[in-house]
Design a protein around this motif. Structure first.
Motif, mmCIF file in Angstrom:
data_model
loop_
_atom_site.group_PDB
_atom_site.id
_atom_site.type_symbol
_atom_site.label_atom_id
_atom_site.label_comp_id
_atom_site.label_asym_id
_atom_site.label_seq_id
_atom_site.Cartn_x
_atom_site.Cartn_y
_atom_site.Cartn_z
ATOM 1 N N THR A 19 -29.658 88.822 28.064
ATOM 2 C CA THR A 19 -28.647 89.752 28.535
ATOM 3 C C THR A 19 -29.144 91.167 28.313
ATOM 4 O OG1 THR A 19 -26.376 90.472 28.331
ATOM 5 C CG2 THR A 19 -27.440 89.760 26.310
ATOM 6 N N ASN A 62 -15.795 85.094 38.731
ATOM 7 C CA ASN A 62 -16.130 86.511 38.601
ATOM 8 C C ASN A 62 -17.631 86.671 38.430
ATOM 9 O OD1 ASN A 62 -13.477 87.340 38.696
ATOM 10 N ND2 ASN A 62 -13.187 87.018 36.508
ATOM 11 N N SER A 64 -20.895 87.762 36.971
ATOM 12 C CA SER A 64 -21.225 88.296 35.649
ATOM 13 C C SER A 64 -22.145 89.489 35.783
ATOM 14 C CB SER A 64 -21.894 87.202 34.806
ATOM 15 O OG SER A 64 -22.309 87.718 33.577
ATOM 16 N N LYS A 65 -21.815 90.529 35.006
ATOM 17 C CA LYS A 65 -22.669 91.718 35.027
ATOM 18 C C LYS A 65 -23.994 91.442 34.345
ATOM 19 C CE LYS A 65 -18.597 94.726 34.827
ATOM 20 N NZ LYS A 65 -17.877 95.730 34.016
ATOM 21 N N ASN A 66 -23.948 90.615 33.313
ATOM 22 C CA ASN A 66 -25.176 90.302 32.591
ATOM 23 C C ASN A 66 -25.634 88.912 32.980
ATOM 24 O OD1 ASN A 66 -24.857 92.707 31.141
ATOM 25 N ND2 ASN A 66 -23.442 91.704 29.738
ATOM 26 N N LYS A 67 -26.726 88.815 33.648
ATOM 27 C CA LYS A 67 -27.218 87.521 34.093
ATOM 28 C C LYS A 67 -27.599 86.675 32.881
ATOM 29 C CE LYS A 67 -26.693 88.567 38.366
ATOM 30 N NZ LYS A 67 -25.635 87.956 39.153
ATOM 31 N N GLN A 475 -10.748 89.848 35.601
ATOM 32 C CA GLN A 475 -11.727 90.152 34.569
ATOM 33 C C GLN A 475 -11.023 90.144 33.217
ATOM 34 O OE1 GLN A 475 -13.546 93.890 35.692
ATOM 35 N NE2 GLN A 475 -15.123 92.849 36.894
ATOM 36 N N GLU A 477 -11.973 90.852 29.277
ATOM 37 C CA GLU A 477 -13.005 91.354 28.370
ATOM 38 C C GLU A 477 -12.518 91.315 26.926
ATOM 39 O OE1 GLU A 477 -15.403 94.598 31.053
ATOM 40 O OE2 GLU A 477 -13.465 95.215 30.234
ATOM 41 N N SER A 497 -19.135 92.349 27.628
ATOM 42 C CA SER A 497 -18.882 92.673 29.031
ATOM 43 C C SER A 497 -19.563 91.663 29.931
ATOM 44 C CB SER A 497 -19.392 94.085 29.349
ATOM 45 O OG SER A 497 -20.801 94.145 29.179
ATOM 46 N N GLY A 498 -19.052 91.581 31.152
ATOM 47 C CA GLY A 498 -19.694 90.744 32.158
ATOM 48 C C GLY A 498 -19.404 89.271 32.040
ATOM 49 N N ILE A 499 -18.478 88.877 31.172
ATOM 50 C CA ILE A 499 -18.144 87.467 31.028
ATOM 51 C C ILE A 499 -16.683 87.362 30.610
ATOM 52 C CG2 ILE A 499 -19.009 87.495 28.646
ATOM 53 C CD1 ILE A 499 -19.654 84.535 28.935
#
Length: 644
Positions: A19, A62, A64-67, A475, A477, A497-499
């Motif tokens: 991440t 959604n 995810s911002k962080n792969k 979302q 968080e 974030s992102g999950i």
């Protein structure tokens, strides 16, 4: 809702994730650990014969911002069992197959029969026929909300000799109970996921790798009435309170009550959400009613346990209003803290406190300018922290054809910090916090000698996405909210974030104290849960356990390995029961029901919290639908249960 009175298989044995913002633990899983799990509860599954429909809920995955990529030990692709064994027939008929008892109408006098027929005709012409002409919103469409593993199941009597793959730790001796919504009758109209009748699923774990299972409806006043009538009589508080038809349903309900067809004075709730063990009683709760006392019978190593509804519990006559589904038990004093909100009358909110013997010591009105949907709250050692968020009740919206639950963009969200020793409520301090709608709070504590309150919760956006259709993806968080009691200011920091991280728990022995770890459900693809995340609040490190292969679970339940010692941080000779290791907070186990949608199999998965490795899998004899909240009742607590 209180409206009248919720990878591909790989041969690798290393789980890794990457991440950009959060450190993710690398977990090494020895090859031989996966061997016993490769059998995956074969030959012991007695599942219901049904076709699992993929849920098509209104909210999609959604991005995810962080792969993140996670590899897990390869699991076999088992084929569905085509000839499941027949389940024992429970006392109640299976869901959706109940017809009115032949003698139901004969129990009514001629006037009651006449008025009942007239009310039924009004319902058909003004509601049911009209709803058939217009498509229902996805959030309340029963074909969507009750599809796949959200579909209801019948009751199950005690099933013994469950297959256990792996080893149940000796310290896990007791009963895991999990609540959920399970409609007994087929909905006649709109139906929200939160509307179903309460059903508790119970797994008894005993020494010698023994496990039993049962599930029972909580026999609420509502369920007893509708079972007798063989039809829906009580309005559904979320799904059916929309627009003018919602007002008509409410009028019909009170008309039926006036002629004696239903008795709302004995309760209207479903008891399907929260569950807590307090003062010798297992209490099942939903915020539209008082709790229901459910007794856990049995507990023998071989016979297992069964569930019996004792009845609606008013704390021995001390409470006469609904209580929310998330009370808090103070681990230091044993006191129970809870709230009650009202959507029609002031005060719109009350705070209650009961000592460890169940005696009421506080009933304090909390001043709110308008009725607010308060599903959960937080507690520290010295304060109760009450959210006044932007999701409010506006019954006038029903006249205009909308939902009474609305997001009020003109309102600023805030938290009320109420000292526990305040007997009047006059010392409550309100602090504004923007974008802070948390459906659930994990924990809260004090810092800076009580000058700062820290809250850990899952902030949801859009805030009303659970109740109303939205174009934006949901979302959720995990956040840290800090309230400065001296300046009256606040800060909000996103921990992960992102999950989507929702429903979760900390070590309950530390509720109200500073904790480092929180165990959360990975709510993706929303509203399903694809794994469990252990979040280190201090470092931001995340350790994930992913179910994989179209397997989904729910809220993780954390069970501490030992009780906390009373020693201080400076006592080097203190015996914590871990060979002098004071890092005891995550000593324990995590459990969650999991549904394998590929092979139509339900399991109870047990993890070791320290390293998030799976240690056991218990095969359920029948399908366990996705549900809400659960807790663990230790064996020694079963012997001191109350009978009333």
């Amino acid at each position: 809702m209180q409206l009248i009175s919720q990878l591909p298989s790989s041969s690798s044995n290393t789980c890794t994730t990457t991440t950009t913002q959060n450190l993710i633990t690398k977990i090494h899983i020895p090859s031989k650990v996966s061997v016993p799990f490769d059998n995956y509860c074969k030959n012991q599954y007695h599942g219901l014969q049904y076709s699992p429909t993929k849920i098509t809920c209104k909210i999609l995955i959604n991005p995810s911002k962080n792969k993140t990529s996670i590899l897990s030990p390869s699991l076999p692709k088992l084929q569905p069992l085509h000839t499941p064994q027949t389940e024992p027939q429970p006392p109640l008929r299976p869901p959706f197959s109940m017809s009115p008892p032949p003698n139901y109408q004969t129990t009514l006098n001629p006037l009651q029969r006449l008025v009942a027929s007239a009310l039924d005709s009004i319902e058909r012409s003004l509601i049911l026929d009209q709803e058939k002409k217009n498509p229902l919103p996805k959030t309340v469409d029963p074909d969507i909300q009750l599809s796949g593993n959200y579909a209801p199941v019948q009751e199950s009597t005690v099933q013994t000799g469950l297959q256990v793959i792996g080893e149940i730790p000796p310290g896990l001796h007791g009963v895991y109970v999990r609540n959920g919504a399970n409609p007994m009758l087929q909905p006649s109209g709109a139906h929200h996921l939160f509307d179903g009748d309460g059903m508790i699923h119970a797994v008894h774990l005993a020494p010698g790798n023994r496990a039993t299972y049962c599930c029972r409806f909580t026999r609420t006043n509502r369920l007893v009435h509708e079972q007798k009538a063989g039809r829906n009589l009580f309005p559904k508080p979320v799904g059916e309170f929309h627009g003018r038809t919602g007002l008509i349903r409410l009028g019909l309900f009170y008309a039926r009550a006036a002629i004696g067809l239903v008795d709302p004075s004995r309760g209207i709730g479903v008891a399907n959400a929260g569950i807590v063990y307090f003062n010798g009683r297992l209490l099942a709760m939903s915020e539209d009613d008082l709790p229901y006392h459910v007794k856990i019978n049995g507990g023998d190593y071989n016979d297992g346990v069964d569930l019996e509804t004792i009845g609606r519990f008013d704390f021995d006559g001390q409470v006469n209003c609904p209580l929310i589904a998330h009370p808090k038990v103070d681990p230091n004093t044993g006191d129970l803290h809870t709230l009650s909100y009202d959507v029609l009358r002031k005060p719109y909110l009350k705070y209650f406190r009961f000592d460890k013997w169940g005696r009421k010591s506080r009933e304090i009105p909390v001043s709110l300018p308008q009725p607010t949907m308060i599903h959960d709250f937080a507690m520290t050692e010295n304060f109760v922290v009450i959210p006044d968020n932007q999701v409010v009740f506006k019954l006038s919206e029903m006249v205009l054809g909308g939902s009474p639950l609305k997001f009020d963009s003109n309102k600023m969200a805030r938290f009320g910090v109420l000292p526990k020793d305040d007997s009047t409520g006059l010392r409550i301090q309100w602090i504004e916090v923007s974008d802070s709608f948390c459906f659930h709070f994990m924990n809260a504590w004090e810092e800076d000698e009580g000058k700062t309150v820290v809250i850990i919760g899952s902030c949801m956006s859009p805030a009303d996405s659970i109740f109303n259709e939205n174009d934006d993806p949901t979302q959720i968080e995990l956040c840290e909210i800090r309230l400065d009691l001296e300046t009256g200011k606040s800060t909000r920091r996103v921990i992960v974030s992102g999950i989507n991280l929702e429903v979760g728990q900390v070590n309950k022995q530390m509720s109200g104290q500073k904790t480092r770890y929180v165990y959360m459900a990975i709510a993706e693809p929303w509203p399903k849960c694809s794994g469990i995340a252990k979040v280190d609040i201090v470092t931001g490190k995340i350790t994930k356990f992913m179910y994989e292969h179209e397997r989904y679970g729910g809220e993780p339940c954390f069970v501490p390995a030992t009780k906390l010692s009373t020693c201080t941080n400076n006592d080097d000779n203190c015996d914590l029961g871990h060979n002098g290791d004071k890092d005891w907070e995550d000593e324990g186990w995590i459990m969650s029901f999991v549904r394998d949608e590929n092979v139509e199999r339900s399991e109870l998965v047990l993890l070791r919290a320290k390293d998030m490795k799976q240690i056991a899998c218990i095969c359920m004899p029948s399908r366990v639908p996705y549900g809400f909240h659960g807790t663990f009742v230790h064996q020694h607590e079963l012997s001191v249960q109350r009978n009333h």
